[in-house]
Structures are given as C-alpha cells and as structure tokens.
Design an enzyme around this catalytic site. Structure first.
Site, PDB file in Angstrom:
ATOM      1  N   GLU A  45      -0.718  -5.508   8.865  1.00 30.56           N
ATOM      2  CA  GLU A  45       0.165  -4.823   9.808  1.00 30.56           C
ATOM      3  C   GLU A  45      -0.280  -5.093  11.245  1.00 30.56           C
ATOM      4  O   GLU A  45      -1.479  -5.109  11.531  1.00 30.56           O
ATOM      5  CB  GLU A  45       0.161  -3.316   9.540  1.00 30.56           C
ATOM      6  CG  GLU A  45       0.771  -2.953   8.201  1.00 30.56           C
ATOM      7  CD  GLU A  45       0.875  -1.437   7.985  1.00 30.56           C
ATOM      8  OE1 GLU A  45       0.571  -0.653   8.905  1.00 30.56           O
ATOM      9  OE2 GLU A  45       1.266  -1.049   6.870  1.00 30.56           O
ATOM     10  N   ASP A  88       0.831  -1.214   0.000  1.00 28.76           N
ATOM     11  CA  ASP A  88       0.000   0.000   0.000  1.00 28.76           C
ATOM     12  C   ASP A  88       0.866   1.264   0.000  1.00 28.76           C
ATOM     13  O   ASP A  88       0.353   2.382  -0.018  1.00 28.76           O
ATOM     14  CB  ASP A  88      -1.023  -0.009   1.150  1.00 28.76           C
ATOM     15  CG  ASP A  88      -0.380  -0.024   2.516  1.00 28.76           C
ATOM     16  OD1 ASP A  88       0.858  -0.105   2.601  1.00 28.76           O
ATOM     17  OD2 ASP A  88      -1.125   0.044   3.522  1.00 28.76           O
ATOM     18  N   GLU A 112       9.940  -3.724   9.946  1.00 26.42           N
ATOM     19  CA  GLU A 112      10.227  -2.400   9.368  1.00 26.42           C
ATOM     20  C   GLU A 112      10.829  -1.473  10.413  1.00 26.42           C
ATOM     21  O   GLU A 112      10.263  -1.251  11.488  1.00 26.42           O
ATOM     22  CB  GLU A 112       8.936  -1.787   8.777  1.00 26.42           C
ATOM     23  CG  GLU A 112       9.189  -0.398   8.202  1.00 26.42           C
ATOM     24  CD  GLU A 112       8.115   0.091   7.229  1.00 26.42           C
ATOM     25  OE1 GLU A 112       7.242  -0.695   6.818  1.00 26.42           O
ATOM     26  OE2 GLU A 112       8.184   1.280   6.861  1.00 26.42           O
TER      27      GLU A 112
HETATM   28  O1  KIV Z   1       3.636  -1.000   1.474  1.00 22.85           O
HETATM   29  C1  KIV Z   1       4.743  -1.506   1.260  1.00 22.85           C
HETATM   30  O2  KIV Z   1       5.326  -1.392   0.178  1.00 22.85           O
HETATM   31  C2  KIV Z   1       5.343  -2.262   2.372  1.00 22.85           C
HETATM   32  C3  KIV Z   1       6.786  -2.611   2.264  1.00 22.85           C
HETATM   33  C4  KIV Z   1       7.639  -1.419   2.239  1.00 22.85           C
HETATM   34  C5  KIV Z   1       7.196  -3.580   3.295  1.00 22.85           C
HETATM   35  O3  KIV Z   1       4.690  -2.547   3.299  1.00 22.85           O
END
Ligand code: KIV
Length: 258
Positions: free
Chosen positions: A112, A42, A177
C-alpha cells in the site's frame, strides 16, 4: 518477466482484468478458473478474524492463508498482501517478500502507498520481486472512517503522481481503492500499467472485489460492493436439511455407514 504478468499487461486497453480475493484452497479453486489475478488480501483480518483494522494481520497469517490458496490456484497470478509493518524499509520489505514467496510460491506482492513507497518498490523490483501497488484508500494507514479520494484538485494531483511514481519504479499494476471516477480515468489513461479498481468506477483496466462480499457470505455495507450471490442462504438450507435428517434418524443411512 513472469508470463502471467506479461499476459495481464497485454490486457490494458484490450480486455478487462478480473481480480478476486481468496484466503483458502476451496474458494481459490473456484475463483482461479475465472480470474486473471487471485489476491490473498489482508482484508482477511476483518472478513475472517473480525479485526477492526488490517493492522492486526501479521506475515505468518498471510503466509498460511496463501499456502492454502496456492493449492487451488493453477492458472491465475497469485498475489499476497504484505501486511502492516512488514515493509517499513527496503531491507524489511525485501526480507518479508522473499519469505512470503519462498514459503507460499506466490507470484507477486502487493504493497500500500504511492510516492512514499518509491524507494521500496524500486528495491523490490530490482531484486526481481513483482509488485502490485495500491493507492487511494489504503486501509493499513487509514485511521477511522474510509473516505473516497480525489475530490479536490490537490488530492487529484497527489493520486496522479502516486500512480506515475509507482509505474516509474517498476510496479506491474496498481489497485485504485475508492477513487472518484474522473481521476480514475485520468490515472488509467496516463500510465501504461493496468489499474485495478475497487470503488474506483468502470474506468479502470480491471476490477477487484472481496469474494466473501460478492457471494454474500460476508456482510458489508460498502457502496462499491455488489452481492452477486447469496451463498449464506445455500449454506443455511443445507445445514437445516442436515439437522432435520439427524433428528429424524434419516442420516446416516445404511449407505453412509460401515
Ligand atoms: O485486502 C484486500 O483484500 C485488498 C483488496 C480489497 C484490494 O486489498
């Protein structure tokens, strides 16, 4: 279990897992050949739509971009990010995941959150939806500036518990992250599923980056990003050549005309 996931699990402690984002067919096609996991993240909200938060991304946007990426992905595991407010309860998460998988033919979803997501992840896995977790900095629930996690003992304990809970609930991997190196190492060593780091040091089982960042198409100042190319310059050069050819009436030539 999906064979692609089995292959990824086998890489733990053996060889690094390569994960990259793709939001469309052309990039997906290039990335697919070299990656183990292609993620339709996202992050497309900020990278493509200039949103100030990923919270503005909705499920239909994710589905359309994943359909496009699907056309380019032949061998990698294709993962879709479930966007904000599409997995607040077990039933909502299952409904969103089923819709995403049915419409895009992707292989798995990413959500998440750690311990707070336990029941939801368990429910998805019980319903045969493969889940990639995501802990540390979780942009959907971060208000304001991103700050790396795991500096003090209570944050370290929480991150470790988040990872262990996700493993116990059946997630097949976890994105870490912006996590300090020492705790990334501790998490990676304490679970049997792979960790995929972004700003979480070399201690993870694999790495992920936003492709637009690493090819130099998207400007970003995050410390964890390294520019491995300068595609913006290549595009600019081609556009200038085209413009000059048009102005000098060299394009289209006879060859390009009917
Ligand atoms: O949204 C995304 O691209 C992500 C990655 C950076 C892990 O969650």
């Amino acid at each position: 279990m999906n064979n692609k996931i089995k292959k990824i699990l086998k890489k733990k402690n053996k060889s690094k897992i390569v994960c990259l984002t793709a939001y469309s067919k052309n990039i997906a096609e290039i990335v697919d050949y070299h990656a183990d996991i292609v993620l339709v993240g996202d992050s497309l909200g900020s990278v493509l739509y200039n949103y100030d938060t990923t919270r503005k991304v909705n499920l239909n946007m994710m589905i359309e971009h994943t359909k496009s990426a699907r056309m380019g992905v032949k061998k990698s595991l294709l993962v879709i990010d479930l966007p904000y407010n599409t997995y607040r309860s077990k039933s909502e998460a299952l409904k969103s995941s089923k819709k995403a998988i049915k419409e895009t033919k992707c292989d798995a979803v990413k959500v998440e959150g750690g311990t707070r997501m336990k029941e939801i992840v368990k429910h998805l896995v019980k319903n045969r939806i493969p889940v990639l977790g995501h802990i540390g900095v979780t942009p959907q629930t971060t208000i304001g500036k991103f700050r790396s996690k795991g500096k003090n003992e209570s944050e370290k304990r929480k991150l470790l518990k988040d990872a262990q809970d996700l493993e116990q609930c059946g997630a097949f991997g976890i994105v870490l992250e912006c996590i300090y190196s020492d705790i990334s190492k501790q998490i990676t060593n304490s679970i049997n599923i792979p960790t995929i780091g972004i700003g979480a040091s070399v201690n993870c089982d694999g790495q992920v980056l936003v492709t637009d960042d690493l090819i130099g198409l998207n400007e970003t100042k995050f410390r964890f990003v390294k520019k491995f190319g300068n595609i913006k310059k290549n595009i600019k050069d081609a556009v200038i050549k085209y413009k000059n050819s048009v102005k000098k009436k060299k394009f289209p030539s006879k060859k390009n005309s009917y």
